[in-house]
Design a protein around this motif. Sequence first.
Motif, PDB file in Angstrom:
ATOM      1  N   LYS A  72       0.853  -1.183   0.000  1.00 17.61           N
ATOM      2  CA  LYS A  72       0.000   0.000   0.000  1.00 17.61           C
ATOM      3  C   LYS A  72       0.889   1.234   0.000  1.00 17.61           C
ATOM      4  CE  LYS A  72      -3.933  -2.044   2.481  1.00 17.61           C
ATOM      5  NZ  LYS A  72      -4.851  -1.912   3.640  1.00 17.61           N
ATOM      6  N   SER A  73       0.344   2.348  -0.441  1.00 13.61           N
ATOM      7  CA  SER A  73       1.149   3.572  -0.528  1.00 13.61           C
ATOM      8  C   SER A  73       1.706   3.985   0.826  1.00 13.61           C
ATOM      9  CB  SER A  73       0.316   4.701  -1.129  1.00 13.61           C
ATOM     10  OG  SER A  73      -0.854   4.940  -0.347  1.00 13.61           O
ATOM     11  N   VAL A  74       0.978   3.701   1.904  1.00 11.18           N
ATOM     12  CA  VAL A  74       1.454   4.067   3.236  1.00 11.18           C
ATOM     13  C   VAL A  74       2.709   3.295   3.615  1.00 11.18           C
ATOM     14  CG1 VAL A  74       0.081   2.338   4.469  1.00 11.18           C
ATOM     15  CG2 VAL A  74       0.670   4.473   5.606  1.00 11.18           C
ATOM     16  N   ASP A  75       2.958   2.174   2.941  1.00  9.67           N
ATOM     17  CA  ASP A  75       4.138   1.376   3.257  1.00  9.67           C
ATOM     18  C   ASP A  75       5.434   2.111   2.950  1.00  9.67           C
ATOM     19  OD1 ASP A  75       2.437  -0.618   4.029  1.00  9.67           O
ATOM     20  OD2 ASP A  75       2.609  -1.785   2.196  1.00  9.67           O
ATOM     21  N   LEU A  76       5.383   3.104   2.058  1.00  9.42           N
ATOM     22  CA  LEU A  76       6.577   3.896   1.775  1.00  9.42           C
ATOM     23  C   LEU A  76       7.010   4.665   3.021  1.00  9.42           C
ATOM     24  CD1 LEU A  76       5.676   5.301  -1.762  1.00  9.42           C
ATOM     25  CD2 LEU A  76       7.333   3.509  -1.225  1.00  9.42           C
ATOM     26  N   GLY A  77       6.047   5.272   3.695  1.00  6.39           N
ATOM     27  CA  GLY A  77       6.369   6.013   4.917  1.00  6.39           C
ATOM     28  C   GLY A  77       6.781   5.098   6.049  1.00  6.39           C
ATOM     29  N   ILE A  78       6.069   3.984   6.213  1.00  4.70           N
ATOM     30  CA  ILE A  78       6.417   3.036   7.278  1.00  4.70           C
ATOM     31  C   ILE A  78       7.808   2.462   7.025  1.00  4.70           C
ATOM     32  CG2 ILE A  78       5.773   0.880   8.398  1.00  4.70           C
ATOM     33  CD1 ILE A  78       2.869   1.473   7.621  1.00  4.70           C
ATOM     34  N   GLY A  79       8.084   2.134   5.761  1.00  2.00           N
ATOM     35  CA  GLY A  79       9.403   1.612   5.421  1.00  2.00           C
ATOM     36  C   GLY A  79      10.501   2.606   5.707  1.00  2.00           C
ATOM     37  N   ALA A  80      10.246   3.893   5.463  1.00  2.00           N
ATOM     38  CA  ALA A  80      11.249   4.923   5.747  1.00  2.00           C
ATOM     39  C   ALA A  80      11.548   4.992   7.239  1.00  2.00           C
ATOM     40  CB  ALA A  80      10.767   6.276   5.231  1.00  2.00           C
ATOM     41  N   VAL A  81      10.527   4.863   8.057  1.00  2.00           N
ATOM     42  CA  VAL A  81      10.732   4.867   9.509  1.00  2.00           C
ATOM     43  C   VAL A  81      11.539   3.639   9.942  1.00  2.00           C
ATOM     44  CG1 VAL A  81       9.578   4.746  11.753  1.00  2.00           C
ATOM     45  CG2 VAL A  81       8.658   6.223   9.951  1.00  2.00           C
ATOM     46  N   LEU A  82      11.197   2.476   9.396  1.00  2.00           N
ATOM     47  CA  LEU A  82      11.942   1.257   9.718  1.00  2.00           C
ATOM     48  C   LEU A  82      13.398   1.376   9.271  1.00  2.00           C
ATOM     49  CD1 LEU A  82       9.350  -1.478   8.666  1.00  2.00           C
ATOM     50  CD2 LEU A  82       9.929  -0.757  10.988  1.00  2.00           C
ATOM     51  N   PHE A  83      13.604   1.981   8.103  1.00  2.00           N
ATOM     52  CA  PHE A  83      14.965   2.193   7.602  1.00  2.00           C
ATOM     53  C   PHE A  83      15.764   3.056   8.569  1.00  2.00           C
ATOM     54  CE2 PHE A  83      17.431   5.523   5.349  1.00  2.00           C
ATOM     55  CZ  PHE A  83      18.523   4.756   4.997  1.00  2.00           C
ATOM     56  N   ALA A  84      15.182   4.169   9.007  1.00  2.00           N
ATOM     57  CA  ALA A  84      15.884   5.068   9.924  1.00  2.00           C
ATOM     58  C   ALA A  84      16.200   4.376  11.241  1.00  2.00           C
ATOM     59  CB  ALA A  84      15.041   6.323  10.170  1.00  2.00           C
ATOM     60  N   ALA A  85      15.233   3.610  11.757  1.00  2.00           N
ATOM     61  CA  ALA A  85      15.461   2.902  13.020  1.00  2.00           C
ATOM     62  C   ALA A  85      16.533   1.831  12.851  1.00  2.00           C
ATOM     63  CB  ALA A  85      14.151   2.274  13.503  1.00  2.00           C
ATOM     64  N   GLY A  86      16.460   1.086  11.753  1.00  2.00           N
ATOM     65  CA  GLY A  86      17.441   0.036  11.517  1.00  2.00           C
ATOM     66  C   GLY A  86      18.848   0.581  11.367  1.00  2.00           C
ATOM     67  N   VAL A  87      18.996   1.673  10.604  1.00  2.00           N
ATOM     68  CA  VAL A  87      20.313   2.275  10.414  1.00  2.00           C
ATOM     69  C   VAL A  87      20.873   2.781  11.731  1.00  2.00           C
ATOM     70  CG1 VAL A  87      21.485   4.270   9.421  1.00  2.00           C
ATOM     71  CG2 VAL A  87      20.028   2.865   7.991  1.00  2.00           C
ATOM     72  N   THR A  88      20.024   3.397  12.538  1.00  2.00           N
ATOM     73  CA  THR A  88      20.491   3.938  13.818  1.00  2.00           C
ATOM     74  C   THR A  88      21.021   2.848  14.727  1.00  2.00           C
ATOM     75  OG1 THR A  88      18.886   5.750  13.672  1.00  2.00           O
ATOM     76  CG2 THR A  88      19.811   5.260  15.848  1.00  2.00           C
ATOM     77  N   VAL A  89      20.232   1.786  14.899  1.00  2.00           N
ATOM     78  CA  VAL A  89      20.641   0.710  15.804  1.00  2.00           C
ATOM     79  C   VAL A  89      21.817  -0.065  15.226  1.00  2.00           C
ATOM     80  CG1 VAL A  89      19.878  -1.353  17.017  1.00  2.00           C
ATOM     81  CG2 VAL A  89      18.302   0.553  16.710  1.00  2.00           C
ATOM     82  N   ALA A  90      21.809  -0.314  13.909  1.00  2.00           N
ATOM     83  CA  ALA A  90      22.904  -1.052  13.284  1.00  2.00           C
ATOM     84  C   ALA A  90      24.211  -0.268  13.371  1.00  2.00           C
ATOM     85  CB  ALA A  90      22.563  -1.361  11.832  1.00  2.00           C
ATOM     86  N   THR A  91      24.143   1.042  13.182  1.00  2.00           N
ATOM     87  CA  THR A  91      25.345   1.865  13.295  1.00  2.00           C
ATOM     88  C   THR A  91      25.894   1.836  14.714  1.00  2.00           C
ATOM     89  OG1 THR A  91      24.564   3.324  11.529  1.00  2.00           O
ATOM     90  CG2 THR A  91      26.279   4.179  12.990  1.00  2.00           C
ATOM     91  N   ALA A  92      24.994   1.931  15.687  1.00  2.00           N
ATOM     92  CA  ALA A  92      25.432   1.846  17.083  1.00  2.00           C
ATOM     93  C   ALA A  92      26.077   0.496  17.370  1.00  2.00           C
ATOM     94  CB  ALA A  92      24.240   2.088  18.014  1.00  2.00           C
ATOM     95  N   SER A  93      25.523  -0.575  16.807  1.00  2.00           N
ATOM     96  CA  SER A  93      26.099  -1.904  17.003  1.00  2.00           C
ATOM     97  C   SER A  93      27.484  -2.004  16.369  1.00  2.00           C
ATOM     98  CB  SER A  93      25.178  -2.971  16.407  1.00  2.00           C
ATOM     99  OG  SER A  93      23.896  -2.927  16.990  1.00  2.00           O
ATOM    100  N   ALA A  94      27.634  -1.442  15.172  1.00  2.00           N
ATOM    101  CA  ALA A  94      28.926  -1.490  14.491  1.00  2.00           C
ATOM    102  C   ALA A  94      29.987  -0.712  15.258  1.00  2.00           C
ATOM    103  CB  ALA A  94      28.784  -0.933  13.074  1.00  2.00           C
ATOM    104  N   VAL A  95      29.614   0.456  15.775  1.00  2.00           N
ATOM    105  CA  VAL A  95      30.563   1.255  16.562  1.00  2.00           C
ATOM    106  C   VAL A  95      30.961   0.516  17.829  1.00  2.00           C
ATOM    107  CG1 VAL A  95      30.821   3.377  17.898  1.00  2.00           C
ATOM    108  CG2 VAL A  95      29.763   3.448  15.633  1.00  2.00           C
ATOM    109  N   ALA A  96      29.982  -0.117  18.488  1.00  2.00           N
ATOM    110  CA  ALA A  96      30.278  -0.864  19.720  1.00  2.00           C
ATOM    111  C   ALA A  96      31.215  -2.035  19.427  1.00  2.00           C
ATOM    112  CB  ALA A  96      28.980  -1.363  20.341  1.00  2.00           C
ATOM    113  N   MET A  97      30.994  -2.744  18.315  1.00  2.00           N
ATOM    114  CA  MET A  97      31.854  -3.875  17.963  1.00  2.00           C
ATOM    115  C   MET A  97      33.283  -3.418  17.682  1.00  2.00           C
ATOM    116  SD  MET A  97      29.271  -6.017  15.476  1.00  2.00           S
ATOM    117  CE  MET A  97      30.554  -7.190  14.997  1.00  2.00           C
ATOM    118  N   GLU A  98      33.407  -2.257  17.026  1.00  2.00           N
ATOM    119  CA  GLU A  98      34.748  -1.767  16.713  1.00  2.00           C
ATOM    120  C   GLU A  98      35.467  -1.307  17.975  1.00  2.00           C
ATOM    121  OE1 GLU A  98      36.938   1.123  13.435  1.00  2.00           O
ATOM    122  OE2 GLU A  98      34.755   1.133  13.658  1.00  2.00           O
TER     123      GLU A  98
END
Length: 268
Positions: A116-142
Amino acid sequence: MASSLPPPPPPPPRLGEPGRLSGRPAPRYPSWLRWGLGDFWIATGIFLLTGVVLGAIAVLGDLGALATDSEREIDVGTAWLPFLIVVPALLQACYVLWVVRRKGRGVSADLAVRFKSVDLGIGAVLFAAGVTVATASAVAMEQLFGINPSAAVADLIEDSDSTAGGISGWILLLAVLVALVIPVIEEIVYRGLLWSALEKRGMGETAVLIVSSLIFAAIHLEPARFPILFVLGVALGYGRIRTGRLGPCVTAHICLNSVGMIALLATL
């Protein structure tokens, strides 16, 4: 004498079940559906076996060139990379689509492949959340372990035999396929077939989210990136939980891969 009182009102509709993140009742899969967890493992076997066979063919072809140049190192040509990365995934997806159509009701009903068209907005939010947590995980691992996790496909591109001369057409083709095609296939396989197969076996919603994310991370065969892939799997899976569709998952996954490929190309 008959009572003139009106009948009692009907009970309110059941909106959800206790403990379910989605707030919806658990989905019911008809007993006649014949696809299941075994089909997911068959699809995974097709993916892994095809990758091994294509990799062996590529290396053997390079060994032929090595025989005429003793100083040449074994290096799979860039033209092989799109085939090595995409063909196994395409064969895997073809099997999943075939088995669901043959043994079930189709990808929309059984695997939640809807948009559905609303999935574009929901996907953008999931993308932002995923990038934030994944980046924090990568920094912690390093910081903690000195590990700098990088994607296997990025390593293949950087080590390929034509990056020294700039970005070739094969590398651009691979980047487009990884950014746009691979996310669709992986969502159909992991948040589609695997997710539905676990639900079909009676697994709870939270357990499905965790187990599917663990398998998603493990099958990438990248130990250094396992925590990051698991976190991203949870973020993508939450999209199916909240909407009951793969639309947000596919949108977020395309955003993740596209940003990764653009960043990689910028460094070449």
